[in-house]
Design a protein around this motif. Structure first.
Motif, mmCIF file in Angstrom:
data_model
loop_
_atom_site.group_PDB
_atom_site.id
_atom_site.type_symbol
_atom_site.label_atom_id
_atom_site.label_comp_id
_atom_site.label_asym_id
_atom_site.label_seq_id
_atom_site.Cartn_x
_atom_site.Cartn_y
_atom_site.Cartn_z
ATOM 1 N N THR A 191 0.832 -1.200 0.000
ATOM 2 C CA THR A 191 0.000 0.000 0.000
ATOM 3 C C THR A 191 0.869 1.254 0.000
ATOM 4 N N LEU A 192 1.888 1.266 0.854
ATOM 5 C CA LEU A 192 2.780 2.432 0.912
ATOM 6 C C LEU A 192 3.540 2.623 -0.399
ATOM 7 N N LEU A 193 4.000 1.532 -0.994
ATOM 8 C CA LEU A 193 4.752 1.650 -2.240
ATOM 9 C C LEU A 193 3.855 2.147 -3.374
ATOM 10 N N ARG A 194 2.620 1.652 -3.439
ATOM 11 C CA ARG A 194 1.678 2.169 -4.446
ATOM 12 C C ARG A 194 1.468 3.671 -4.256
ATOM 13 N N ALA A 195 1.336 4.110 -3.001
ATOM 14 C CA ALA A 195 1.120 5.533 -2.714
ATOM 15 C C ALA A 195 2.339 6.368 -3.112
ATOM 16 N N VAL A 196 3.537 5.855 -2.867
ATOM 17 C CA VAL A 196 4.752 6.570 -3.260
ATOM 18 C C VAL A 196 4.819 6.684 -4.779
ATOM 19 N N LEU A 197 4.501 5.613 -5.477
ATOM 20 C CA LEU A 197 4.527 5.651 -6.939
ATOM 21 C C LEU A 197 3.528 6.686 -7.462
ATOM 22 N N ALA A 198 2.339 6.708 -6.901
ATOM 23 C CA ALA A 198 1.328 7.693 -7.323
ATOM 24 C C ALA A 198 1.810 9.109 -7.032
ATOM 25 N N GLY A 199 2.396 9.324 -5.854
ATOM 26 C CA GLY A 199 2.910 10.642 -5.503
ATOM 27 C C GLY A 199 4.042 11.085 -6.415
ATOM 28 N N ALA A 200 4.889 10.149 -6.792
ATOM 29 C CA ALA A 200 6.003 10.470 -7.691
ATOM 30 C C ALA A 200 5.479 10.885 -9.062
ATOM 31 N N ARG A 201 4.466 10.196 -9.541
ATOM 32 C CA ARG A 201 3.866 10.565 -10.839
ATOM 33 C C ARG A 201 3.212 11.937 -10.751
ATOM 34 N N THR A 202 2.522 12.208 -9.659
ATOM 35 C CA THR A 202 1.875 13.508 -9.465
ATOM 36 C C THR A 202 2.916 14.627 -9.483
ATOM 37 N N ARG A 203 4.096 14.344 -8.965
ATOM 38 C CA ARG A 203 5.173 15.343 -8.940
ATOM 39 C C ARG A 203 5.981 15.345 -10.234
ATOM 40 N N SER A 204 5.553 14.570 -11.223
ATOM 41 C CA SER A 204 6.217 14.481 -12.531
ATOM 42 C C SER A 204 7.652 13.986 -12.442
ATOM 43 N N LEU A 205 7.894 13.049 -11.525
ATOM 44 C CA LEU A 205 9.206 12.413 -11.439
ATOM 45 C C LEU A 205 9.242 11.275 -12.451
ATOM 46 N N ALA A 206 10.226 11.272 -13.293
ATOM 47 C CA ALA A 206 10.325 10.241 -14.322
ATOM 48 C C ALA A 206 10.988 8.974 -13.818
ATOM 49 N N THR A 207 11.759 9.087 -12.736
ATOM 50 C CA THR A 207 12.526 7.953 -12.233
ATOM 51 C C THR A 207 12.542 7.954 -10.709
ATOM 52 N N LEU A 208 12.457 6.763 -10.146
ATOM 53 C CA LEU A 208 12.610 6.584 -8.702
ATOM 54 C C LEU A 208 13.804 5.674 -8.454
ATOM 55 N N PHE A 209 14.508 5.950 -7.371
ATOM 56 C CA PHE A 209 15.633 5.127 -6.937
ATOM 57 C C PHE A 209 15.410 4.728 -5.488
ATOM 58 N N THR A 210 16.023 3.637 -5.100
ATOM 59 C CA THR A 210 16.097 3.249 -3.699
ATOM 60 C C THR A 210 17.371 2.439 -3.518
ATOM 61 N N ALA A 211 17.767 2.276 -2.280
ATOM 62 C CA ALA A 211 18.920 1.436 -1.956
ATOM 63 C C ALA A 211 18.454 0.437 -0.912
ATOM 64 N N THR A 212 18.860 -0.805 -1.072
ATOM 65 C CA THR A 212 18.451 -1.834 -0.132
ATOM 66 C C THR A 212 19.619 -2.741 0.220
ATOM 67 N N THR A 213 19.656 -3.130 1.481
ATOM 68 C CA THR A 213 20.657 -4.099 1.911
ATOM 69 C C THR A 213 20.062 -5.504 1.904
ATOM 70 N N GLY A 214 18.762 -5.600 1.681
ATOM 71 C CA GLY A 214 18.073 -6.890 1.632
ATOM 72 C C GLY A 214 17.853 -7.323 0.196
ATOM 73 N N GLY A 215 16.930 -8.244 0.034
ATOM 74 C CA GLY A 215 16.633 -8.772 -1.294
ATOM 75 C C GLY A 215 15.870 -7.809 -2.186
ATOM 76 N N GLY A 216 15.110 -6.889 -1.582
ATOM 77 C CA GLY A 216 14.349 -5.925 -2.375
ATOM 78 C C GLY A 216 13.162 -6.522 -3.096
ATOM 79 N N GLY A 217 12.644 -7.662 -2.607
ATOM 80 C CA GLY A 217 11.574 -8.367 -3.308
ATOM 81 C C GLY A 217 10.357 -7.522 -3.630
ATOM 82 N N LEU A 218 9.889 -6.728 -2.681
ATOM 83 C CA LEU A 218 8.709 -5.898 -2.939
ATOM 84 C C LEU A 218 8.998 -4.888 -4.043
ATOM 85 N N PHE A 219 10.162 -4.259 -3.990
ATOM 86 C CA PHE A 219 10.518 -3.308 -5.035
ATOM 87 C C PHE A 219 10.583 -3.997 -6.398
#
Length: 177
Positions: free
Chosen positions: A111-139
């Motif tokens: 739910t949080l990731l969907r909301a972040v993606l929607a917010g990023a689109r609303t802000r006209s961000l073309a790309t999102l980045f993250t850094a993970t020390t785990g597997g990153g499965g949800l991403f």
């Protein structure tokens, strides 16, 4: 003649997980945001941030909360301006993504990731980045893919601690329009 159109594979179950109300964090919730991140800091998944940083950047955070008002999860979205010579617009960085242990696996993170993606689109961000020390499965289920540091905002990649050996993940967004 009958022709069949091949349909894409159905999305992962995480893309259709239950949804929970999401809202922007308030500065007075800074201590609660720090408390939510503490188990992840202890495990080495996140670096420690002072409560004052959470207060100053509360508007970056989306949260979900339990009926009793305690926070179930949070995620930050930082916006980095386009860097000279890149030829791209501003990029977003997803950070401090935490779901309380009692709520993990129940759809709060999706739910949080969907909301972040929607917010990023609303802000006209073309790309999102993250850094993970785990597997990153949800991403990965949400379309993020491994990327090199040279594609990410320099100011952000320079802030990463190389001792943590985090993987950088990237997602190109479809902008409305």
């Amino acid at each position: 003649m009958i022709t069949a159109t091949r349909r894409p594979a159905p999305p992962s179950h995480a893309l259709h997980a239950p949804t929970f109300p999401v809202r922007t964090a308030r500065p007075e919730e800074a201590a609660a945001l720090a408390d939510l991140s503490r188990p992840f800091v202890r495990s080495g998944a996140l670096r420690e941030r002072p409560v004052s940083l959470y207060a100053a950047h509360a508007a970056d955070f989306l949260v979900t909360e339990a009926p009793d008002g305690t926070l179930d999860g949070c995620v930050g979205l930082g916006v980095h301006p386009a860097e000279t010579g890149e030829g791209q617009g501003p990029a977003g960085v997803v950070y401090d993504f935490c779901v309380a242990g009692r709520r993990q696996g129940g759809g709060v993170g999706a739910t949080l990731l969907r909301a972040v993606l929607a917010g990023a689109r609303t802000r006209s961000l073309a790309t999102l980045f993250t850094a993970t020390t785990g597997g990153g499965g949800l991403f990965l289920r949400f379309g993020f893919a491994p990327a090199t540091a040279r594609l990410a905002p320099i100011s952000w990649t320079e802030s990463l601690d190389p001792r943590r050996e985090a993987r950088i993940l990237r997602k190109a967004l479809q902008l409305p329009g």
